[in-house]
Design a protein around this motif. Structure first.
Motif, PDB file in Angstrom:
ATOM      1  N   SER A  48      -0.616 -16.460  37.331  1.00 54.84           N
ATOM      2  CA  SER A  48      -1.524 -15.222  37.720  1.00 54.84           C
ATOM      3  C   SER A  48      -2.616 -14.353  36.539  1.00 54.84           C
ATOM      4  N   VAL A  49      -4.131 -13.745  37.431  1.00 54.70           N
ATOM      5  CA  VAL A  49      -4.650 -13.624  36.852  1.00 54.70           C
ATOM      6  C   VAL A  49      -4.982 -12.611  37.069  1.00 54.70           C
ATOM      7  N   VAL A  50      -5.851 -11.593  36.097  1.00 57.06           N
ATOM      8  CA  VAL A  50      -6.714 -10.562  37.789  1.00 57.06           C
ATOM      9  C   VAL A  50      -8.067 -10.933  37.396  1.00 57.06           C
ATOM     10  N   CYS A  51      -8.159 -10.629  38.531  1.00 57.33           N
ATOM     11  CA  CYS A  51      -9.901 -10.298  38.555  1.00 57.33           C
ATOM     12  C   CYS A  51     -10.406 -10.116  39.807  1.00 57.33           C
ATOM     13  N   GLY A  52     -11.400  -9.127  39.773  1.00 58.97           N
ATOM     14  CA  GLY A  52     -12.016  -8.219  41.045  1.00 58.97           C
ATOM     15  C   GLY A  52     -13.494  -7.941  40.648  1.00 58.97           C
ATOM     16  N   PRO A  53     -13.414  -7.181  42.466  1.00 58.69           N
ATOM     17  CA  PRO A  53     -15.307  -6.797  42.027  1.00 58.69           C
ATOM     18  C   PRO A  53     -15.201  -5.476  41.917  1.00 58.69           C
ATOM     19  N   GLY A  54     -16.569  -5.221  40.774  1.00 55.07           N
ATOM     20  CA  GLY A  54     -16.145  -3.468  40.715  1.00 55.07           C
ATOM     21  C   GLY A  54     -15.695  -3.143  39.322  1.00 55.07           C
ATOM     22  N   SER A  55     -16.369  -2.346  38.670  1.00 54.32           N
ATOM     23  CA  SER A  55     -15.768  -1.361  37.642  1.00 54.32           C
ATOM     24  C   SER A  55     -14.645  -0.418  37.427  1.00 54.32           C
ATOM     25  N   ILE A  56     -13.495  -0.603  37.026  1.00 55.62           N
ATOM     26  CA  ILE A  56     -12.822   0.089  36.512  1.00 55.62           C
ATOM     27  C   ILE A  56     -12.906   1.335  35.816  1.00 55.62           C
ATOM     28  N   SER A  57     -13.804   1.383  35.477  1.00 51.24           N
ATOM     29  CA  SER A  57     -14.580   2.952  34.400  1.00 51.24           C
ATOM     30  C   SER A  57     -14.879   3.646  35.704  1.00 51.24           C
ATOM     31  N   ARG A  58     -15.259   3.227  37.134  1.00 52.85           N
ATOM     32  CA  ARG A  58     -14.983   3.979  38.608  1.00 52.85           C
ATOM     33  C   ARG A  58     -13.737   5.055  38.617  1.00 52.85           C
ATOM     34  N   ALA A  59     -12.793   4.199  38.443  1.00 49.60           N
ATOM     35  CA  ALA A  59     -10.912   4.936  39.083  1.00 49.60           C
ATOM     36  C   ALA A  59     -11.070   5.930  39.006  1.00 49.60           C
ATOM     37  N   HIS A  60     -10.184   6.132  39.295  1.00 47.44           N
ATOM     38  CA  HIS A  60      -9.958   7.023  39.689  1.00 47.44           C
ATOM     39  C   HIS A  60     -10.359   8.496  39.363  1.00 47.44           C
ATOM     40  N   LYS A  61     -11.602   8.967  39.564  1.00 41.01           N
ATOM     41  CA  LYS A  61     -12.655   9.945  39.104  1.00 41.01           C
ATOM     42  C   LYS A  61     -12.832  10.289  39.949  1.00 41.01           C
ATOM     43  N   PRO A  62     -13.830  11.956  40.285  1.00 40.56           N
ATOM     44  CA  PRO A  62     -14.785  11.775  41.028  1.00 40.56           C
ATOM     45  C   PRO A  62     -15.888  11.184  41.685  1.00 40.56           C
ATOM     46  N   ASP A  63     -16.159  11.105  43.285  1.00 41.02           N
ATOM     47  CA  ASP A  63     -17.551  10.025  43.651  1.00 41.02           C
ATOM     48  C   ASP A  63     -17.223   8.673  42.616  1.00 41.02           C
ATOM     49  N   GLU A  64     -16.156   8.008  42.884  1.00 37.08           N
ATOM     50  CA  GLU A  64     -15.810   6.158  43.192  1.00 37.08           C
ATOM     51  C   GLU A  64     -16.545   5.660  44.108  1.00 37.08           C
ATOM     52  N   PHE A  65     -17.202   4.837  42.863  1.00 37.96           N
ATOM     53  CA  PHE A  65     -17.560   3.579  43.919  1.00 37.96           C
ATOM     54  C   PHE A  65     -17.639   2.009  43.512  1.00 37.96           C
ATOM     55  N   ILE A  66     -18.185   1.800  44.668  1.00 36.67           N
ATOM     56  CA  ILE A  66     -18.374   0.261  44.540  1.00 36.67           C
ATOM     57  C   ILE A  66     -19.738   0.062  45.195  1.00 36.67           C
ATOM     58  N   THR A  67     -20.463  -1.038  45.163  1.00 37.48           N
ATOM     59  CA  THR A  67     -21.609  -0.938  45.170  1.00 37.48           C
ATOM     60  C   THR A  67     -21.294  -2.613  45.952  1.00 37.48           C
ATOM     61  N   ARG A  68     -22.520  -2.368  46.694  1.00 36.39           N
ATOM     62  CA  ARG A  68     -22.869  -3.557  48.116  1.00 36.39           C
ATOM     63  C   ARG A  68     -23.174  -5.024  47.703  1.00 36.39           C
ATOM     64  N   ASP A  69     -23.421  -4.962  46.512  1.00 36.20           N
ATOM     65  CA  ASP A  69     -23.806  -6.189  45.724  1.00 36.20           C
ATOM     66  C   ASP A  69     -22.414  -6.664  45.059  1.00 36.20           C
ATOM     67  N   GLU A  70     -21.590  -5.699  43.902  1.00 39.32           N
ATOM     68  CA  GLU A  70     -20.309  -5.791  43.938  1.00 39.32           C
ATOM     69  C   GLU A  70     -20.086  -6.438  45.070  1.00 39.32           C
ATOM     70  N   LEU A  71     -19.346  -5.999  46.419  1.00 39.89           N
ATOM     71  CA  LEU A  71     -18.749  -6.915  47.385  1.00 39.89           C
ATOM     72  C   LEU A  71     -19.048  -8.105  47.899  1.00 39.89           C
TER      73      LEU A  71
END
Length: 377
Positions: A339-362
């Motif tokens: 198993s590995v962990v690998c996904g789009p976006g940054s964990i630095s935005r998680a659990h915060k107000p205004d959490e987001f992912i970008t179109r390019d990351e998706l």
């Protein structure tokens, strides 16, 4: 991309807060995945209101690939959001919502991957596993993994899609969470010597946890691949006392230890318990330490089939290790699944107000998962 964003918009509209029910989201997801031709099984969760889901496309067999996501999210209470956290809102290419990056964005990409898989002549199976209550210590996935282990489930590799900017994470820390209950003896505060102050004993145990943290930083197992290259320990909550003029008879605190692979967490706990015996003996109270949660770390070799798969699909080989926990360590421990962990976006935005992912990351996530699916042909 449109399909993934539309799916994400629907997923974030379900406020699947950890410890809350998830039947509405899982019901919608069952309908959506059934339309792709997937065979579905509702898997056991922690209770009737929180379930797990297993979907499979392609032929039966042991050589398949697992894509894994959790569907629960952290609360929004007390956070200052610029828009409704449970309605996907786009501003300048950023898609805002609770769970957008952690990790319903990857879950939406899994649905798109299923759509792709239905159009291909797969020679090995694609498994999609969706869990609950990951955010409170990887709790919900365990009944599903126990059931799969009992069935002798086999696959070639697993990708857990927590946000890593598509960098391949070969490791993450484990976590031990525990409660320290202190019992003293009540007395009138005018003569505190007649009592045993439970808060004072609890304060001494806070110092012991901090001492353990200092030992881990100086003497514990070190791994430079982590941002924090050693284990950590901290007290997160403390309660005690009933009134200012009563010597408190009870107090309680919660602490955690996060540890890299190779650190003996059981020995760390016993070290703390031995100190608790000394503290209680010196102060005349009682101390009980109870483990409330424990999940393993992950240490995946760089020549693992999971690493090879993720790298071939476009995961960045600038290998990293994560200070936060994921379900990948449980897949490894309970199923023996690379198993590995690998996904789009940054964990630095998680659990915060205004959490987001970008179109390019998706879009990058879709391309990554598309190549994973193509590897099954």
């Amino acid at each position: 991309m449109t399909d993934t964003i539309d799916t994400l918009a629907k997923l974030v509209s379900f406020p699947t807060l950890a410890t809350g029910p998830n039947l509405d989201l899982m019901g919608w997801l069952q309908t959506r995945l059934t339309a792709t031709g997937a065979r579905l099984r509702v898997m056991p969760g922690t209770d009737a209101q929180r379930i797990n889901l297993w979907a499979m496309l392609g032929p039966e067999g042991p050589g398949g690939i697992v894509l894994s996501a959790h569907a629960d999210v952290v609360p929004v209470a007390g956070q200052a959001w610029s828009s409704d956290p449970f309605a996907l809102t786009e501003r300048e290419g950023r898609l805002y919502a609770r769970g957008a990056v952690d990790m319903k964005g990857f879950l939406a990409g899994m649905v798109t991957a299923a759509e792709k898989a239905r159009r291909l002549p797969l020679t090995r199976p694609l498994h999609l596993l969706v869990s609950h209550d990951e955010e409170i210590g990887c709790v919900g996935v365990r009944p599903m993994l126990r059931a799969l282990a009992d069935e002798r489930f086999q696959a070639a590799a697993c990708i857990v899609g927590e946000p890593t900017d598509l960098v391949i994470a070969t490791g993450h820390k484990g976590k031990l969470a525990a409660r320290i209950a202190v019992r003293g003896r009540a007395a009138h505060s005018a003569n505190p010597g007649l009592g045993v102050n439970a808060i004072g004993i609890a304060a001494a145990m806070v110092a012991e946890v901090e001492g353990l943290a200092a030992w881990l930083a100086a003497e514990g197992v070190r791994d430079a691949a982590y941002a924090v290259p050693h284990g950590t320990a901290q007290v997160g909550t403390i309660q005690g006392g009933t009134a200012l003029n009563i010597v408190p008879a009870e107090a309680e605190l919660a602490f955690e230890i996060r540890f890299p692979a190779g650190e003996d967490h059981a020995a760390l706990l016993e070290r703390l318990r031995a100190r608790a015996v000394l503290v209680a003996g010196a102060r005349g109270g009682e101390i009980e330490i109870t483990v409330t949660n424990l999940y393993p770390g992950l240490a995946e070799p760089e020549d693992s089939p999971a690493v090879t798969l993720a790298a071939a699909a476009g995961g960045r080989r600038a290998f990293t290790k994560l200070d936060f926990g994921t379900e990948a360590g449980l897949f490894r421990e309970m199923l023996g699944l690379p198993s590995v962990v690998c996904g789009p976006g940054s964990i630095s935005r998680a659990h915060k107000p205004d959490e987001f992912i970008t179109r390019d990351e998706l879009a990058a996530g879709d391309a990554f998962l598309g190549r994973v699916v193509e590897s099954l042909v």
